[in-house]
Write a protein that holds these residues in place. Structure first.
Motif, PDB file in Angstrom:
ATOM      1  N   UNK A  27       0.845  -1.189   0.000  1.00 42.98           N
ATOM      2  CA  UNK A  27       0.000   0.000   0.000  1.00 42.98           C
ATOM      3  C   UNK A  27       0.883   1.242   0.000  1.00 42.98           C
ATOM      4  N   UNK A  64     -11.441  -2.197   9.005  1.00 42.42           N
ATOM      5  CA  UNK A  64     -10.986  -2.729  10.272  1.00 42.42           C
ATOM      6  C   UNK A  64     -10.065  -1.769  11.012  1.00 42.42           C
ATOM      7  N   UNK A  65      -9.878  -0.565  10.441  1.00 39.49           N
ATOM      8  CA  UNK A  65      -8.924   0.355  11.054  1.00 39.49           C
ATOM      9  C   UNK A  65      -9.245   0.508  12.534  1.00 39.49           C
ATOM     10  N   UNK A  66      -8.225   0.489  13.320  1.00 35.17           N
ATOM     11  CA  UNK A  66      -8.440   0.482  14.766  1.00 35.17           C
ATOM     12  C   UNK A  66      -7.238   1.099  15.456  1.00 35.17           C
ATOM     13  N   UNK A  69      -4.160  -2.223  19.976  1.00 32.19           N
ATOM     14  CA  UNK A  69      -3.009  -3.035  19.612  1.00 32.19           C
ATOM     15  C   UNK A  69      -3.491  -4.339  18.978  1.00 32.19           C
ATOM     16  N   UNK A  70      -2.568  -4.984  18.235  1.00 35.83           N
ATOM     17  CA  UNK A  70      -2.875  -6.279  17.625  1.00 35.83           C
ATOM     18  C   UNK A  70      -3.149  -7.285  18.736  1.00 35.83           C
ATOM     19  N   UNK A  71      -4.198  -8.108  18.609  1.00 34.13           N
ATOM     20  CA  UNK A  71      -4.437  -9.102  19.659  1.00 34.13           C
ATOM     21  C   UNK A  71      -3.288 -10.111  19.708  1.00 34.13           C
ATOM     22  N   UNK A  73      -0.984 -13.502  19.712  1.00 35.63           N
ATOM     23  CA  UNK A  73      -0.996 -14.627  18.775  1.00 35.63           C
ATOM     24  C   UNK A  73      -1.633 -15.839  19.453  1.00 35.63           C
TER      25      UNK A  73
ATOM     26  N   UNK B 276       4.224   6.094  13.534  1.00 35.41           N
ATOM     27  CA  UNK B 276       3.565   6.722  12.391  1.00 35.41           C
ATOM     28  C   UNK B 276       3.167   5.673  11.350  1.00 35.41           C
ATOM     29  N   UNK B 277       4.109   4.791  11.064  1.00 40.09           N
ATOM     30  CA  UNK B 277       3.844   3.790  10.021  1.00 40.09           C
ATOM     31  C   UNK B 277       2.794   2.775  10.475  1.00 40.09           C
ATOM     32  N   UNK B 281      -0.670   2.033   8.581  1.00 36.80           N
ATOM     33  CA  UNK B 281      -1.040   0.668   8.181  1.00 36.80           C
ATOM     34  C   UNK B 281      -2.406   0.315   8.743  1.00 36.80           C
ATOM     35  N   UNK B 282      -2.628   0.640  10.001  1.00 33.98           N
ATOM     36  CA  UNK B 282      -3.919   0.272  10.618  1.00 33.98           C
ATOM     37  C   UNK B 282      -5.071   1.034   9.962  1.00 33.98           C
ATOM     38  N   UNK B 286      -4.758  -2.836   7.676  1.00 36.88           N
ATOM     39  CA  UNK B 286      -3.755  -3.894   7.816  1.00 36.88           C
ATOM     40  C   UNK B 286      -3.637  -4.281   9.295  1.00 36.88           C
ATOM     41  N   UNK B 287      -3.654  -5.575   9.577  1.00 34.03           N
ATOM     42  CA  UNK B 287      -3.323  -6.057  10.915  1.00 34.03           C
ATOM     43  C   UNK B 287      -1.825  -6.328  10.939  1.00 34.03           C
ATOM     44  N   UNK B 288      -1.082  -5.466  11.585  1.00 40.00           N
ATOM     45  CA  UNK B 288       0.366  -5.672  11.633  1.00 40.00           C
ATOM     46  C   UNK B 288       0.654  -6.709  12.709  1.00 40.00           C
ATOM     47  N   UNK B 289       1.263  -7.813  12.312  1.00 40.41           N
ATOM     48  CA  UNK B 289       1.403  -8.956  13.215  1.00 40.41           C
ATOM     49  C   UNK B 289       2.785  -9.066  13.830  1.00 40.41           C
ATOM     50  N   UNK B 318       3.502  -3.124  23.712  1.00 41.56           N
ATOM     51  CA  UNK B 318       2.301  -2.289  23.761  1.00 41.56           C
ATOM     52  C   UNK B 318       1.373  -2.582  22.574  1.00 41.56           C
ATOM     53  N   UNK B 319       1.959  -2.807  21.414  1.00 41.22           N
ATOM     54  CA  UNK B 319       1.156  -2.951  20.197  1.00 41.22           C
ATOM     55  C   UNK B 319       0.806  -4.403  19.873  1.00 41.22           C
ATOM     56  N   UNK B 320       1.279  -5.315  20.688  1.00 39.02           N
ATOM     57  CA  UNK B 320       0.923  -6.720  20.456  1.00 39.02           C
ATOM     58  C   UNK B 320       1.623  -7.335  19.261  1.00 39.02           C
ATOM     59  N   UNK B 322       4.625  -9.519  17.363  1.00 38.28           N
ATOM     60  CA  UNK B 322       5.685 -10.511  17.532  1.00 38.28           C
ATOM     61  C   UNK B 322       6.993  -9.840  17.110  1.00 38.28           C
ATOM     62  N   UNK B 358       6.001 -12.215  22.708  1.00 40.66           N
ATOM     63  CA  UNK B 358       6.435 -13.237  21.761  1.00 40.66           C
ATOM     64  C   UNK B 358       7.640 -12.737  20.961  1.00 40.66           C
TER      65      UNK B 358
END
Lengths: 550, 550
Positions: A27, A64-66, A69-71, A73, B276-277, B281-282, B286-289, B318-320, B322, B358
């Motif tokens: 993106x 889904x923008x939120x 934090x990412x849930x 794993x 910022x990034x 992304x969110x 995008x779910x940043x994993x 903080x952001x969950x 990995x 993780x």
């Protein structure tokens, strides 16, 4: 816990909603402080496309923008293709075996047996098979070439192993066995392999068609990765099959299209069955892209007749299927009336050249008489693809840089072993012949023993390393299995393990005609242990039948 | 041809329609002759699910059923994820180098240089670096253990290599170096690695957290395979990055979410940029994993400060996310003011335990002072996941059976090298120190030379094996590149190669701030060759600038 996970997995797989596929997912990104910074399709060296900016805003398709934090794993948030993949050869029964082994170590005498016999996997050296001396001499010398010139080395190593090590080192640029090689493998080693294939088949082989890999498994994954675009792409697999195929197809998101081998005709591969299943698959909208044939068969042990192979080649040619030929057991043939013919040899004998049929042959150093599973060497010979497709195969190989050099060297050695007249030839031949003769005897003894059991029939192991007996279980046993929430064959296998220490894999891990039950048992325990295994197995089976006979 | 393929690929990627994802793709199959035969979810050992028959008829979503044969395999019909993947380190520039090398072999003197200098890849032994003797002694002995007892062996091998080989063989069940191991690797070798990590970090390490792999690349692929479900899943990567990450993300169908390293502050990793990034992304759904950090940096060579690493850990916590820590250059540090700290040590120092974050750390035998790329050994230390998730990681590892045993042994050796007092210690230390000191000198000489070039600035290589200079190209050169349909940095790199035989990788293969141009050059050519390289590079650059200066 395992059951709980399985159930959660299942519920996840049911509930996960489908997502549409966006092919361009880099993106565009904006930055307030640096307006000129934008995400520049970094994967592409091509000037034009790098500047074309194929950015698809995912905003359009999701909301889904939120800010959260990412849930964390969890199993539920893993790739569902991974959850779906199973590999029974190292599955539940092996976990139980490992637990029993730990118990035995901690409390000797705590079990009704003294050792665990791992008949679940074709891993000869784990059961005491010794490596071929010549191969190991060459590998050791290539690992530590500074001893090649020393006088003591002459006393420790055969003359031809020293000579071969020099030859191999000269084939490796800078003699650097510690360097990444060409992504397809060291060219000189591919030359030896191609020469070995030519000698085997009587038809030319091109070293540029060889891709050396860390065993056959990564080669199979690579072909699945290339061919499978979505679940609408099908891969034809024999049932029963070696579960690497079902696992790889699941991991790559394709569909396994089954064709059943006919147990009544010695696990025959019938063209009528292929036709019928292909038609069914196509009616369901599946594009069948490739046909997997395992010859000699795993877990079934049959060796295909040459005219049957010819029919399979014709079928693939006519239907436009890539022929994926798993030929890793090509050296393991135990009956005088059968011989190994590579599918490439068969196709070339029929007059089909490189342009006529896409064909991939897989070979491994893990099998054969050498059984060097721990070395992770192997290759695929890739023929019949366009240069453009070949370029893509090369690209995928290059992402992983190269396979391990010892495995590469060993793959070249098994395809060019010592020849008559070489110093090592006699001892090499004695080792090879001793292993193969012994395997043939073990296969026959176990086959006879299985056929003597009540309700059990077992086809001949013409080749490979396994027997796949059909066990007819009494209804009471099936009910007991149901009560224990196990498949009947898994119930039988875990009872067998608990009573005897023998580890076999339930037939359900390979696929079987529904309502029939089997298990896969290797022929690999050392020969002196076979009589005791037969006794333990026979006693167990009799007791099992006595307990559950209807 | 290459360009043609690239264009066709592009057009394919544009035109391919999206397909909806069906999670259950084992379709039911009917057979007229054998009604009881139906496709029985062969991948599942679980009795309940095996009988539940999750068949989704693909008929509902497609209408592609056809009697015609499958069309032949073309680039257009390959998996589009494969087409999208690029890996510049072995890309176009290397193909050109291989062509020039063949020309040189066929016609010596045909080029203005005598040899190709491969500075494109961190492959030390391909450029003449010698392996560490002790490591190779142990590997050779483990490959051919029958010589361990022979008297000649004492004259050829150090006493502690013989002792170590015995120790290692005793850790391998049945001393079988030719057997498949546990899917995570031989337990005893994982014990040594865990002990080495503990000694390095001062915090406990669990051998059950170690997964031995064929180099770091398969470990990275494995984590991407687990985490990426669709293109809505993002993986945070530094820009510039090592293109394994972009390639692996593309192959697994995810989205690379970039964060830019700040060249002005020595490739600083700034938390404000990450924030910022991540927000951008969110906002795009995008779910940043996961967050990839490469420390020491590749291609950038910076070594992160401990407090910066702490901020990164806090951010991931903080952001969950990995934390995927690429720590393969942990032994390659060239400046006294910097030290390597593993992310696990930093997290544990902050009081975060296994349950809090993780974290996966990647290590490889290909880098460090040993540079054993051809052995394909490595491991990942996996912490902070639930047992259920860990079970899935184990399952994926088990599908590939195990990594090669020589690579496993070597991974244990680099984490437990000879100690003070061991017979080999002095020679081992001299070899290690000689390589690292020389690398530091080479890095400094090349860095200074690059900074002396017109329009070029180059940050210090504090660690790793690369320099990543910023080249400010004149407009005329950019126009000439455009006319040649090349990116300006690729144009510069191919001119450099054609004039000097030096192979570098254009910055566009790693990603860079748009409108800036770089290349990656290893510091690995042997020290005696460095002055000539500097001269050739300087002369080339001056001529290039003279030709194109605005």
């Amino acid at each position: 816990m395992r059951k709980f996970v399985a159930q959660r997995t299942k519920s996840l797989l049911k509930n996960t909603s489908t997502t549409s596929s966006l092919l361009f997912n880099h993106y565009s990104h904006q930055s307030s402080s640096l307006n000129s910074r934008y995400y520049n399709n970094i994967n592409n060296n091509n000037y034009t496309s790098r500047f074309a900016r194929f950015f698809t805003s995912i905003n359009d398709t999701t909301s889904m923008a939120s800010d959260k934090s990412t849930p964390p794993v969890t199993v539920e948030s893993l790739n569902p293709k991974v959850l779906k993949c199973e590999y029974a050869v190292r599955g539940e029964i092996v976990s139980l075996a490992q637990k029993l082994q730990q118990d035995l170590l901690a409390n000797p005498g705590s079990q009704p047996f003294e050792e665990i016999l791992y008949c679940n996997i074709g891993n000869p050296q784990s059961l005491g098979q010794q490596p071929i001396t010549f191969f190991r001499e060459v590998l050791a010398l290539c690992d530590h070439p500074t001893i090649l010139d020393k006088s003591e080395t002459q006393g420790l190593f055969s003359a031809d192993s020293i000579e071969r090590a020099w030859q191999i080192l000269d084939q490796i640029p800078g003699r650097a066995t510690g360097a990444y090689s060409h992504s397809q493998g060291v060219k000189g080693l591919r030359d030896s392999i191609a020469a070995g294939i030519e000698a085997r088949d009587g038809f030319p082989a091109d070293p540029n068609d060889i891709f050396l890999t860390d065993g056959a498994s990564p080669a199979v994954h690579m072909m699945m990765q290339l061919l499978i675009r979505s679940e609408s792409d099908g891969i034809f697999c024999p049932i029963p099959q070696y579960p690497l195929y079902s696992a790889s197809i699941a991991l790559h998101g394709g569909t396994l299209v089954p064709y059943y081998l006919n147990e009544e005709t010695g696990w025959g591969l019938e063209i009528s069955e292929l036709k019928k299943q292909l038609e069914t698959a196509r009616q369901k909208g599946i594009t069948v892209r490739a046909l997997v044939v395992i010859n000699p068969g795993n877990p079934t042990g049959q060796v295909l007749a040459e005219d049957n192979q010819g029919d399979i080649v014709e079928f693939c040619k006519k239907e436009g299927l890539v022929l994926l030929a798993d030929e890793v057991y090509q050296e393991n043939i135990y009956v005088p009336e059968k011989q190994f013919h590579s599918f490439k040899k068969v196709a070339r004998s029929m007059g089909y050249g490189d342009k006529d049929i896409p064909l991939v042959s897989f070979q491994s150093v893990s099998k054969g008489y050498y059984g060097e599973c721990g070395k992770r060497g192997g290759y695929m010979e890739v023929t019949g693809f366009t240069p453009e497709v070949r370029e893509q195969i090369y690209k995928v190989a290059s992402v992983n840089l190269c396979s391990n050099i010892s495995g590469q060297i060993l793959a070249s050695l098994v395809m060019s072993p010592p020849k008559v007249g070489d110093e090592s030839y006699e001892s090499y031949f004695a080792e090879k012949d001793g292993i193969l003769q012994s395997l043939a005897r073990r296969a026959k003894t176990l086959e006879d023993a299985l056929n003597n059991l009540e309700g059990v029939t077992c086809n001949k192991a013409e080749g490979a390393m396994y027997l796949f007996p059909h066990i007819r279980l009494p209804n009471k046993a099936i009910q007991a299995a149901e009560a224990a929430k196990k498949a009947p064959d898994a119930f039988y296998a875990s009872r067998l393990l608990n009573a005897t220490g023998i580890v076999v894999v339930p037939g359900s891990g390979f696929g079987q005609v529904p309502g029939t039950w089997h298990f896969r048992c290797t022929i690999l325990p050392q020969e002196e242990k076979i009589p005791a295994i037969v006794t333990r197995l026979t006693e167990f089976h009799q007791k099992f039948m006595d307990e559950f006979r209807d």
